[in-house]
Structure formats: C-alpha cells, structure tokens
Design an enzyme around this catalytic site. Structure first.
Site, PDB file in Angstrom:
ATOM      1  N   SER A 183       0.417  -5.736 -12.004  1.00  0.00           N
ATOM      2  CA  SER A 183      -0.219  -6.689 -11.102  1.00  0.00           C
ATOM      3  C   SER A 183      -0.048  -8.104 -11.662  1.00  0.00           C
ATOM      4  O   SER A 183       1.067  -8.524 -11.935  1.00  0.00           O
ATOM      5  CB  SER A 183      -1.693  -6.307 -10.895  1.00  0.00           C
ATOM      6  OG  SER A 183      -2.255  -6.997  -9.819  1.00  0.00           O
ATOM      7  N   ASP A 348       0.143   2.179  -2.866  1.00  0.00           N
ATOM      8  CA  ASP A 348      -0.243   0.770  -3.024  1.00  0.00           C
ATOM      9  C   ASP A 348       0.023   0.008  -1.736  1.00  0.00           C
ATOM     10  O   ASP A 348       1.168  -0.140  -1.300  1.00  0.00           O
ATOM     11  CB  ASP A 348       0.552   0.159  -4.180  1.00  0.00           C
ATOM     12  CG  ASP A 348       0.049  -1.218  -4.603  1.00  0.00           C
ATOM     13  OD1 ASP A 348      -0.690  -1.859  -3.826  1.00  0.00           O
ATOM     14  OD2 ASP A 348       0.403  -1.653  -5.708  1.00  0.00           O
ATOM     15  N   HIS A 378      -3.316   0.528  -5.380  1.00  0.00           N
ATOM     16  CA  HIS A 378      -2.832  -0.421  -6.377  1.00  0.00           C
ATOM     17  C   HIS A 378      -3.386  -0.110  -7.771  1.00  0.00           C
ATOM     18  O   HIS A 378      -2.684  -0.255  -8.774  1.00  0.00           O
ATOM     19  CB  HIS A 378      -3.232  -1.836  -5.947  1.00  0.00           C
ATOM     20  CG  HIS A 378      -2.723  -2.916  -6.843  1.00  0.00           C
ATOM     21  ND1 HIS A 378      -1.376  -3.135  -7.071  1.00  0.00           N
ATOM     22  CD2 HIS A 378      -3.389  -3.856  -7.584  1.00  0.00           C
ATOM     23  CE1 HIS A 378      -1.234  -4.161  -7.905  1.00  0.00           C
ATOM     24  NE2 HIS A 378      -2.427  -4.613  -8.225  1.00  0.00           N
TER      25      HIS A 378
END
Length: 415
Positions: A183, A348, A378
C-alpha cells in the site's frame, strides 16, 4: 543524520493537559507519540540539514523514529527495509506495551526461523516522515518549540524516501538486501528502487500502484473532507486542545470510510450480513453489527493516531506518481535494477490487480504478477503472512547450499 537510542532520546517536554490520560469516554486531542512518552523500542535518526522538499522549500529539524531486529553484518549487506502502510508505524514486530499502542503489524514475519530470520537479517522499520509515532510530523514541535500543526508542509513519497535514505546513511547501509512494502509502503518501496536503484538489490511490492488513480484520490478526498470539516480541526492547530476537543469525529469518519475500502464485500457480508448489533434495534436508532465493527475500528484509531498525520500522509499518497518528471510511468519503471516480485490481493477493490500487473510488466526482470488469495480485500497483504513469507523466501531465500524452500502455500502465479 545522527542516530540515538531510546536512553538518549531528547529530554521530555514539561507535561501538559493535552496529553494527560483522558477519561475512557474522551479520546485525546491527538494519539501521536509525544516527548515524555515511553520510547519503547524506538531509536531516532536526526538530520543535521533541512530536508529539501519536492513541492519547494525545506523541512528543518527532521527526525526519523525506527526500530531494528537482528544484527548488521560488518558491511551491513544483510539489511532489510520494511515500509509500513498509512496508519502503521515502526513497530513491525513485538507486543503492545509502553510506547507501543499496538502489537507488531508483521510480527509473524520477523524473528528467528521466520521469513525475515533475525539470525541472518538485520531488519529496519522506520516510521514514515509525516507520521505520528516518533518521526517528524504535524504533532511534532518545530525547532523554535511551537507545534507544526496546520503549518506542516506538503510531502510526497519522494520526500519521505529522501528522509529514509538519510536514515540508511546514518546506519551505514549502502544498499538494502531487500526493500518491501505494501500500500503506502509499496509506493515508497517503488520510489526507493526508481530514485536510488543502486541501493536496492531486491524489491517486493505488495498491493500498490505506479500512481494514485482517480478513484483512489476520490476516496481519499472524502476522508480529508471529513477531517477538515470537523470543528475540532481548527485548521490543523488542535494538538493542545485537550481530551475530547480534537477532530476525533472527523478522523473516525475517515477511518470508517477507509476501512470499508480495505475489506471485501463478500467478507463483510459473510461476517455481518444484516444482523443487528446485540441488544440494539436499527429500527429504533440502533446499529447493525457492521456499524459496530466500523465504530470499533474508528475508536481504536483516534486513540493511537493523529488527524494531522492522517491528512499529511493521505495527501502524500495522492501525490504518488512514479513517472512524474521522469518521462512517464514506463520510463520510470525501466530504472529499476532490483530483482523484483510484484503481488496483489485477488479481492482488493481499492488497489485492483490491474495496477500491480502494470508494475510487473514494466519493471525489467520482474517475474509475472503474483496473486495473494484472500477474502480480506486490500488488508490481505497484512493478514496473509504465510503467502507473503513465501514471496520473501523467493527473493532472499535460504543461504547458498541449503535446500530449496518448499512451494507449499505459495501465492498463485497468473500471467
């Protein structure tokens, strides 16, 4: 940069009411780590000169908080860099305790016999510049003693990586055996490999993208608006307001919104469905169980995080574009020389697999896209530690002469 251990941390500031222990019903104005709080396992690296910023100007008084596990080799060739996501920090492994409000976010990967075997590797996890758990950020004091607050400057991932490069210099690390992040951490890992290719020998990118998309910026914009619309925001200058008087309502709304995007719709349906919260009736003002779940995560965050850091880091993620000023994404990705694996999470919906496929196709020598199978959306890159461990094993493996690692439990490979 110069480094200091917890015992040599700066002298505590005089206590004030803004960081006194509030009643359980009142969140603090900021959940940031403050001078005088227990240092825990943190160390610090302080930059002597102001840090030039991509948007212009320079940030003085930069300190980076970090934690380490294992011991460096004489030439520091065994150093591994772990880069955390938006609301993470330097505490990647270890229990919660004084100075550390939460357990390590990748505890299952770090330690003797684990994927990042600390008998072999020297693991370093910094708190990102602009964060709130020991590194310089909006809750920090300027060199003149005032809070940064709303005057804290705009950052980009390139600025954050420049600060982390100063930490590497201070630790005597010329190049990293592995840089890994997911991320927001993946954005910085990619910037490391593009900006300083000679300093990254292996690279693991998880659930990230070459540039923030319109949809990601849109979701972030809703969260930023929630925080800035809170009367407690006060233009970012709320840190000394006292318990219950910070922008905790706005930060909580931002967290609720974000958390929905971090998980998958099938998971939420399977866990909560339409069930009401125990003892409550949604027809009479009560909550559904999924509401209670989001309330719980919001309450946890406002007690351990800082709204100003949330804004700063979210804006930095929006600014992420590895191709900016480099001739576009394709040209930028061609700069990467590290042995690279890119993985996404099949469920995700915030950072879809197509974005990781672009990275895998554009980075020279990168293997095919790897897919982490998870119902958790995610957040799967944090939850599915066994699959992430397999990816780490492929990149840095076992010492020469040892047997080949088992393929059991490895992520699916898709073209």
């Amino acid at each position: 940069m110069r480094t200091t251990a917890p015992a040599n941390a700066p002298a505590p500031s005089p206590p004030d009411s803004s960081h006194a222990s509030p009643p359980a019903s009142l969140p603090p104005a900021t959940g940031a780590w403050q001078e005088g709080d227990p240092p825990g396992d943190r160390r610090w690296a302080a930059r002597e000169e102001p840090l030039p910023l991509e948007a212009g100007g320079a940030l003085p008084g930069v300190r980076i908080a970090y934690e380490t596990w294992g011991r460096p080799a004489p030439d520091a060739s065994n150093a591994v860099l772990l880069l955390h996501a938006l609301t993470g920090d330097s505490h990647a492994a270890g229990p919660a305790g004084p100075g550390h409000p939460t357990p390590g976010w990748w505890d299952g990967l770090i330690g003797p016999g684990r994927a990042l075997d600390t008998d072999r590797w020297f693991v370093v996890a910094p708190n990102v510049l602009g964060g709130c758990q020991g590194s310089t950020g909006p809750a920090s004091h300027r060199p003149d003693g005032r809070r940064w607050g709303g005057a804290f400057p705009h950052l980009t991932p390139r600025d954050q990586v420049a600060a982390e490069a100063g930490l590497a210099d201070a630790l005597g690390i010329e190049s990293w055996a592995l840089v890994v992040g997911g991320s927001m951490g993946g954005m910085r890992a990619l910037e490391w490999a593009v900006t300083r290719p000679r300093r990254v020998r292996s690279l693991l990118l998880l659930a990230c993208t070459a540039a923030a998309s319109a949809e990601q910026i849109a979701w972030a914009g809703v969260q930023l608006r929630a925080i800035r619309s809170d009367p407690g925001w006060r233009g970012g200058d709320y840190h000394d307001a006292g318990p219950g008087r910070g922008p905790h309502t706005g930060l909580g709304l931002a967290r609720r919104t974000a958390h929905v995007t971090y998980r998958s719709e099938p998971e939420l349906q399977a866990r909560f469905g339409r069930l009401p919260q125990d003892g409550e009736d949604p027809r009479r003002g009560g909550r559904y169980r999924v509401d209670s779940y989001l309330d719980h995560h919001a309450d946890k965050l406002v007690r351990r995080f800082d709204a100003g850091s949330y804004v700063t880091l979210t804006e930095a993620m929006n600014a992420h574009d590895v191709g900016r000023g480099r001739g576009g994404t394709a040209a930028a990705l061609r700069r990467v020389t590290a042995r690279t694996l890119v993985a996404g999470v099949d469920s995700d919906r915030l950072y879809p697999l197509a974005q990781q496929a672009e990275l895998a196709a554009g980075i020279p020598g990168a293997d095919r896209l790897r897919v982490i199978e998870s119902p958790h959306g995610h957040d799967g890159f944090l939850v599915e530690t066994e699959q992430v461990a397999s990816l780490i094993g492929e990149l840095i493996g076992e010492p020469a002469g040892d047997r080949e690692p088992s393929t059991a439990g490895r992520p699916t490979v898709r073209s």
